[in-house]
Scaffold this active site. Structure first.
Site, PDB file in Angstrom:
ATOM      1  N   ALA A  62      38.547  -8.784  87.142  1.00  0.00           N
ATOM      2  CA  ALA A  62      38.142  -9.940  87.928  1.00  0.00           C
ATOM      3  C   ALA A  62      39.253 -10.202  88.937  1.00  0.00           C
ATOM      4  O   ALA A  62      40.403  -9.786  88.737  1.00  0.00           O
ATOM      5  CB  ALA A  62      37.944 -11.135  87.014  1.00  0.00           C
ATOM      6  N   GLY A 107      37.727  -7.035  83.529  1.00  0.00           N
ATOM      7  CA  GLY A 107      36.299  -7.029  83.860  1.00  0.00           C
ATOM      8  C   GLY A 107      35.758  -5.639  84.175  1.00  0.00           C
ATOM      9  O   GLY A 107      34.553  -5.409  84.084  1.00  0.00           O
ATOM     10  N   GLU A 110      34.917  -4.204  80.934  1.00  0.00           N
ATOM     11  CA  GLU A 110      33.755  -4.984  80.464  1.00  0.00           C
ATOM     12  C   GLU A 110      32.473  -4.561  81.193  1.00  0.00           C
ATOM     13  O   GLU A 110      31.410  -4.468  80.587  1.00  0.00           O
ATOM     14  CB  GLU A 110      34.042  -6.485  80.654  1.00  0.00           C
ATOM     15  CG  GLU A 110      35.131  -6.965  79.692  1.00  0.00           C
ATOM     16  CD  GLU A 110      35.621  -8.372  79.999  1.00  0.00           C
ATOM     17  OE1 GLU A 110      36.030  -8.627  81.146  1.00  0.00           O
ATOM     18  OE2 GLU A 110      35.591  -9.218  79.092  1.00  0.00           O
ATOM     19  N   GLU A 130      44.021  -9.108  80.048  1.00  0.00           N
ATOM     20  CA  GLU A 130      43.912 -10.546  80.331  1.00  0.00           C
ATOM     21  C   GLU A 130      45.046 -11.363  79.711  1.00  0.00           C
ATOM     22  O   GLU A 130      45.514 -12.331  80.305  1.00  0.00           O
ATOM     23  CB  GLU A 130      42.557 -11.097  79.834  1.00  0.00           C
ATOM     24  CG  GLU A 130      41.359 -10.677  80.670  1.00  0.00           C
ATOM     25  CD  GLU A 130      40.781  -9.338  80.262  1.00  0.00           C
ATOM     26  OE1 GLU A 130      41.420  -8.591  79.480  1.00  0.00           O
ATOM     27  OE2 GLU A 130      39.669  -9.036  80.719  1.00  0.00           O
TER      28      GLU A 130
END
Ligand code: DAK
Length: 256
Positions: A62, A107, A110, A130
């Protein structure tokens, strides 16, 4: 535009390209991804989707610049936006192959995990960093990762934030296959074409059976399989597939 969608011979190739941030996902990129999933869903000519990244990254996570100043409420909205899109991808009624060409962090890992099949280039790097940023994985990582690689390895990745190369990802079952970087997209397109040559409804219902069954106890999951096995016989596909085999010809999967 951060998302490019090309289609050829029953297969769509979606390329994420935001070179200035190693394809990191911001709101615009997520919305374009969502729109591309809708286009794939609507387009009857597309049977399989392949997702890759341009340059040296698949998706480097992200967008860190975007997330730093979140209030808890904004973080919740952001997480719901990302989780919603990845859940749509996971359940889109067509197989999705992630062609992981490079950095797939946060992300990015993910996103790859929301695809049905993951093929990594030998240059791919995975990780859930993260915690290094003082946050937790928010696009499904804490849930899909332990389901794929087991809770021990998932916790190691989520707690250390370490990078894992393609060989390590293969060893833990995070990816199906590792191929040389220059062969990655061709390999995935060939796999997609092979899938596209099979019964459309049979492939769709196979995906539904696996995804649906994973959330159920085995007895119920087997009942789901029976229901979907029966459902496929309401289409022309089993008759055509069996006749083609017996007549020693290629099946024609035109709609019934
Ligand atoms: N976001 C924004 N920009 C990024 C970025 C990212 N994730 N990753 C790289 N970039 C930018 C860099 O800032 C740099 O920009 P300039 O300095 O050129 O302007 C450019 O891309 C090139 O990056 P580097 O110069 O760093 O390139 P290197 O080859 O040296 O290093 C790297 C590549 C991938 C190892 C490094 O860039 C890196 O570590 N990037 C960060 C990777 C990362 O930490 N990703 C995880 C992000 S966190 C949640 C919802 C979602 C999430 C969490 C919570 N909730 C709401 C609960 C998800 C979180 C994440 O994904």
């Amino acid at each position: 535009m951060y998302v490019d969608l090309q289609k050829d011979d029953g297969v769509a190739l979606l390329t994420i390209s935001r070179p200035e941030a190693l394809n990191a996902m911001n709101v615009q990129l997520l919305e374009e991804l969502n729109e591309a999933i809708s286009r794939v869903e609507r387009d009857n000519d597309v049977r399989v989707l392949v997702i890759t990244g341009a340059g040296k990254a698949f998706v480097a996570g992200a967008d860190i610049a975007h997330m730093g100043g979140f209030t808890p409420e904004q973080a919740k909205e952001w997480s719901e936006l990302g989780q919603g899109i990845l859940a749509r991808l996971e359940n889109v009624k067509k197989p999705v192959i992630a062609a992981v060409n490079g950095y797939a962090l946060g992300g990015g890992t993910e996103l790859a995990m929301a695809c049905d099949i993951r093929v990594a280039s030998d240059r791919a790097i995975f990780g859930q960093p993260e915690v290094k940023l003082g946050m937790i994985a928010g696009f499904g990582g804490t849930q899909r990762l332990p389901r794929l690689v087991g809770p021990g390895k998932a916790k190691e990745m989520l707690f250390t934030g370490d990078h894992y190369d393609a060989a390590a990802a293969l060893a833990m079952g995070l990816v199906n296959e590792v191929v040389p970087a220059e062969e990655l997209v061709g390999y995935c397109l060939d796999m997609a074409k092979k899938i596209a040559s099979n019964g459309t409804e049979a492939v769709r219902l196979s995906k539904q059976a696996v995804n649906g069954g994973l959330d159920l106890p085995l007895k119920e999951a087997l009942r789901l399989e029976t229901a979907l096995y029966s459902l496929v016989f309401s289409t022309h596909e089993p008759r055509e597939g069996c006749s083609a085999f017996l007549e020693k010809r290629e099946p024609k999967w035109t709609s019934s």
